[in-house]
Design an enzyme around this catalytic site. Structure first.
Site: not given
Ligand code: PAF
Length: 280
Positions: A37, A148, A150, A177, A185-186, A188
């Protein structure tokens, strides 16, 4: 950095900036922010005069039995990260501010696009995403909005929504990222215990394998997907939801690595569903 909890407050602040002739960027988030983020905020700061971030866990994009109630939240920490990265205004509404009790209007793409990939097991997810993002666009009226890569299907769907509904907003996609060891990266990732955190590396390993095969000239998308699946299946804690190769714009399945292809996956590690992808 200012905080707004009402739509009226956001409109007043953005209105003032507009009078000064300033450009506005929007970074929509569900909070529990991480460096992924932060990279969106950094990008927004570099491209816009003022940056608004929203922190809102959007109930309409969660299906029954999903993690709406347990979704991690830490607004104080989110504010610290946003401020550090140069965000000017954080919008943190209550659910009742965003949705009237009898709200019955949704934004939904009626092609197969939201039914592919994540849409197969999350049938109402993208309708909820489109609805809330559309509302955020109407509230903030940004020049640019940042998402993102992702969430590749989400990004493609938002681009399509912006095109179809003639929003005059530039959608900026930002790279995935990763942690140092490769895990994307998450928010969760926080659900994973130590053993699962190790097992979760199988997602990025599969992505890197697929990317390498594509770079080395493999044209058969099926072969790439099979090799990635085999790698994931060798991890006892992993359960594949899907690994698929699709057209990066339409999300239609493809057999060959021709044009822009998205190879995307969702994999359960224990009870946690994680996603990752690459585009070639
Ligand atoms: O990607 C997310 O965090 C969410 O889907 C979004 C775009 C903020 C909409 O709730």
């Amino acid at each position: 950095m200012k905080t707004a909890v009402t739509i009226k407050e956001v409109r007043a602040q953005v209105g003032e900036w507009r009078k000064e002739g300033l450009t506005v960027g929007l970074v929509p988030t569900m909070g529990y922010l991480h460096e992924g983020h932060a990279s969106l905020v950094d990008r927004a700061v570099s491209m816009c005069d003022r940056v608004v971030a929203s922190v809102f866990v959007n109930p309409t994009q969660f299906g029954p039995g999903e993690d709406l109630e347990t979704y991690p939240r830490d607004f104080a920490r989110d504010c610290a990260l946003l401020e550090e990265h140069g965000c000017d205004l954080v919008f943190h509404p209550e659910v009742s501010e965003m949705y009237e009790a009898d709200a019955a209007t949704y934004v939904e793409i009626l092609s197969d696009m939201p039914k592919q990939l994540c849409g197969k097991t999350r049938p109402i997810h993208f309708r909820g995403v489109c609805t809330v993002v559309s509302k955020l666009f109407n509230i903030v009226q940004p020049d640019k909005a940042f998402f993102g890569q992702k969430d590749a299907q989400q990004l493609a769907i938002i681009r399509r929504m912006v095109r179809d509904l003639s929003y005059g907003i530039e959608i900026v996609g930002c790279p995935i990222i990763r942690e140092e060891d490769g895990l994307a990266k998450s928010s969760r990732n926080t659900y994973l215990n130590e053993e699962e955190r190790q097992a979760a590396l199988v997602l990025s390993k599969a992505v890197f394998l697929g990317e390498k095969m594509a770079e080395e000239g493999e044209q058969d998308a099926g072969k790439i997907v099979s090799a990635m699946k085999a790698l994931i299946e060798a991890e006892p804690l992993a359960r594949i939801d899907y690994v698929s190769a699709v057209d990066a714009v339409t999300m239609e399945p493809v057999a060959r690595m021709e044009g822009s292809v998205l190879v995307a996956m969702a994999v359960y590690i224990g009870k946690t569903r994680l996603i990752d992808n690459f585009i070639r």
